[in-house]
Design a protein around this motif. Structure first.
Motif, mmCIF file in Angstrom:
data_model
loop_
_atom_site.group_PDB
_atom_site.id
_atom_site.type_symbol
_atom_site.label_atom_id
_atom_site.label_comp_id
_atom_site.label_asym_id
_atom_site.label_seq_id
_atom_site.Cartn_x
_atom_site.Cartn_y
_atom_site.Cartn_z
ATOM 1 N N ASN A 120 11.539 -2.386 -3.438
ATOM 2 C CA ASN A 120 10.883 -1.287 -2.727
ATOM 3 C C ASN A 120 11.314 -1.260 -1.264
ATOM 4 O O ASN A 120 11.487 -2.310 -0.636
ATOM 5 N N SER A 121 11.467 -0.082 -0.725
ATOM 6 C CA SER A 121 11.834 0.089 0.681
ATOM 7 C C SER A 121 10.607 0.575 1.445
ATOM 8 O O SER A 121 10.090 1.656 1.180
ATOM 9 N N THR A 122 10.157 -0.260 2.390
ATOM 10 C CA THR A 122 8.929 0.037 3.131
ATOM 11 C C THR A 122 9.161 -0.238 4.603
ATOM 12 O O THR A 122 9.159 -1.383 5.039
ATOM 13 N N LYS A 123 9.368 0.822 5.359
ATOM 14 C CA LYS A 123 9.637 0.718 6.797
ATOM 15 C C LYS A 123 8.336 0.996 7.538
ATOM 16 O O LYS A 123 7.898 2.136 7.659
ATOM 17 N N VAL A 124 7.706 -0.050 8.032
ATOM 18 C CA VAL A 124 6.323 0.025 8.490
ATOM 19 C C VAL A 124 6.241 -0.072 10.023
ATOM 20 O O VAL A 124 6.912 -0.893 10.634
ATOM 21 N N TYR A 166 0.829 -1.218 0.000
ATOM 22 C CA TYR A 166 0.000 0.000 0.000
ATOM 23 C C TYR A 166 0.861 1.264 0.000
ATOM 24 O O TYR A 166 0.494 2.274 -0.617
ATOM 25 N N TYR A 167 2.010 1.220 0.668
ATOM 26 C CA TYR A 167 2.805 2.431 0.883
ATOM 27 C C TYR A 167 3.796 2.721 -0.234
ATOM 28 O O TYR A 167 4.364 3.820 -0.281
ATOM 29 N N GLY A 168 4.050 1.761 -1.117
ATOM 30 C CA GLY A 168 5.000 1.980 -2.185
ATOM 31 C C GLY A 168 6.433 2.031 -1.699
ATOM 32 O O GLY A 168 6.766 1.539 -0.619
ATOM 33 N N ASP A 169 7.300 2.630 -2.494
ATOM 34 C CA ASP A 169 8.737 2.720 -2.199
ATOM 35 C C ASP A 169 8.996 4.023 -1.451
ATOM 36 O O ASP A 169 8.920 5.106 -2.031
ATOM 37 N N ARG A 170 9.334 3.936 -0.145
ATOM 38 C CA ARG A 170 9.369 5.135 0.697
ATOM 39 C C ARG A 170 10.698 5.341 1.433
ATOM 40 O O ARG A 170 10.740 6.016 2.462
ATOM 41 N N ALA A 171 11.774 4.730 0.925
ATOM 42 C CA ALA A 171 13.112 4.931 1.486
ATOM 43 C C ALA A 171 13.127 4.622 2.988
ATOM 44 O O ALA A 171 12.708 3.549 3.391
ATOM 45 N N ASP A 172 13.559 5.577 3.820
ATOM 46 C CA ASP A 172 13.709 5.325 5.255
ATOM 47 C C ASP A 172 12.562 5.895 6.090
ATOM 48 O O ASP A 172 12.637 5.902 7.321
ATOM 49 N N GLN A 173 11.504 6.349 5.451
ATOM 50 C CA GLN A 173 10.372 6.935 6.174
ATOM 51 C C GLN A 173 9.637 5.870 6.981
ATOM 52 O O GLN A 173 9.316 4.797 6.475
ATOM 53 N N LEU A 174 9.388 6.147 8.269
ATOM 54 C CA LEU A 174 8.604 5.234 9.089
ATOM 55 C C LEU A 174 7.132 5.448 8.778
ATOM 56 O O LEU A 174 6.631 6.572 8.823
ATOM 57 N N LEU A 175 6.402 4.352 8.508
ATOM 58 C CA LEU A 175 5.065 4.449 7.932
ATOM 59 C C LEU A 175 3.989 3.913 8.870
ATOM 60 O O LEU A 175 3.761 2.707 8.956
ATOM 61 N N PRO A 176 3.283 4.813 9.572
ATOM 62 C CA PRO A 176 2.076 4.402 10.289
ATOM 63 C C PRO A 176 0.919 4.294 9.309
ATOM 64 O O PRO A 176 1.040 4.619 8.120
ATOM 65 N N GLU A 177 -0.222 3.865 9.809
ATOM 66 C CA GLU A 177 -1.363 3.565 8.934
ATOM 67 C C GLU A 177 -1.925 4.778 8.206
ATOM 68 O O GLU A 177 -2.547 4.631 7.139
ATOM 69 N N ASP A 178 -1.750 5.980 8.746
ATOM 70 C CA ASP A 178 -2.309 7.161 8.090
ATOM 71 C C ASP A 178 -1.348 7.769 7.070
ATOM 72 O O ASP A 178 -1.607 8.851 6.532
#
Length: 314
Positions: free
Chosen positions: A271-275, A119-131
């Motif tokens: 893809n980089s996805t830090k969830v 869902y979040y795609g390729d987002r490098a080092d960004q920490l990804l919460p649900e919003d």
């Protein structure tokens, strides 16, 4: 209180284990399947999503629907036809259930659906919460359309929970088998830069989180189904090699080679996805395998003990 569950995708890797977990709690389980079922404890009802056909008796007495059905995104190159199949297998299937609910009396109160951290795609080092905002690539589009189709159940007043699943670590199938195979033969290597974040989760925590969502009415909306300690592709590969006592001496496999071999599918490993797992932890869920070393040791050496005690058997 006993539950009556209708499960799509019940014969898949996760579906089979989830079925057993639900039955062990004394819950009644129905499957929707394209072929007759063989499980003696499960009532199987036939459906054909492409033909818009379903045996509506599958919904008799059901209070909870768990939607896992969907074509395997890692099976076959992503031609335009394959892309359409991947999306429609997820969206048309839940739409068929909702259309059936419209036309009959029912007791369904909850729909719990799989989704993906793609869902979040390729987002490098960004920490990804649900919003976090969704990505823009194909995997993100799959998840967006999937979740949108599931959200249509809100018009029925249903409790909707969507669990965005990361890479499931399971010794019997899925990504771990593909990653660990070369490592076992001494030819394992990180993929691409190796710096890309890979959201992961032990298969037992996947099963437990679905059961937790079934049992807790406060679980609604989007939740990341990932372990609380994210790792990079290189860290995951190194950890597998360490647990298996195998060397890693080959250089990383270049991204361009993966792109040539896999085409657009290479996004699945590049893809980089830090969830973040914070939301589900705040909701009270306790991970059995919160760290990668515990997860891998639980899979490959389940009898090993740590200072905190023995690992949970899977």
């Amino acid at each position: 209180m006993s539950k009556h569950i209708l499960l799509t995708g019940g014969t898949g890797l996760i579906g089979r284990k989830l079925t057993e977990a639900l039955l062990s709690k004394g819950y009644q389980v129905n499957h929707l399947s394209r072929s007759p079922g063989k499980h003696p404890g499960v009532s199987t009802f036939l459906w054909d999503v492409n033909k818009n056909q379903i045996d509506d008796k599958a919904l008799n007495g059901v209070d909870t629907v768990i939607h896992l059905a969907g074509a395997n995104v890692a099976e076959g190159r992503w031609s335009q036809k394959r892309k359409e199949e991947i999306i429609k297998s997820r969206t048309k299937s839940i739409a068929l259930i909702y259309n059936t609910l419209k036309n009959r009396a029912h007791k369904v109160k909850t729909v719990i659906s799989a989704s993906g951290t793609g869902y979040y795609g390729d987002r490098a080092d960004q920490l990804l919460p649900e919003d976090s905002a969704p990505g823009t690539d194909f995997l993100a589009n799959v998840c967006l359309q999937w979740e949108h189709a599931v959200d249509a159940g809100e018009s029925f007043g249903l409790r909707i929970a969507k669990l965005r699943t990361g890479v499931v670590l399971d010794a019997n199938g899925g990504a771990l088998v593909k990653i660990a195979g070369p490592v076992k033969w001494g030819v394992g290597a990180p993929l691409g830069s190796g710096k890309q974040w890979m959201p992961w989760i032990h298969e037992q925590d996947v099963i437990d989180m679905y059961v937790y969502a079934v049992d807790n009415d406060t679980i609604s909306g989007d939740y990341n189904m990932v372990a609380p300690q994210p790792v990079t592709n290189k860290q995951l590969t190194q950890a597998i090699a360490k647990v298996l006592h195998r060397p890693l001496w080959l250089p990383a496999i270049p991204a361009f080679a993966l792109e040539l071999a896999l085409g657009e599918m290479s996004a699945m490993v590049l893809n980089s996805t830090k969830v973040s797992a914070q939301k589900i932890e705040d909701a009270g869920f306790k991970f059995s395998y919160p760290t990668l070393v515990w997860a891998l040791t639980g899979i490959y050496s389940p009898n090993q003990t740590f200072p905190g005690g023995s690992l949970k058997q899977t």
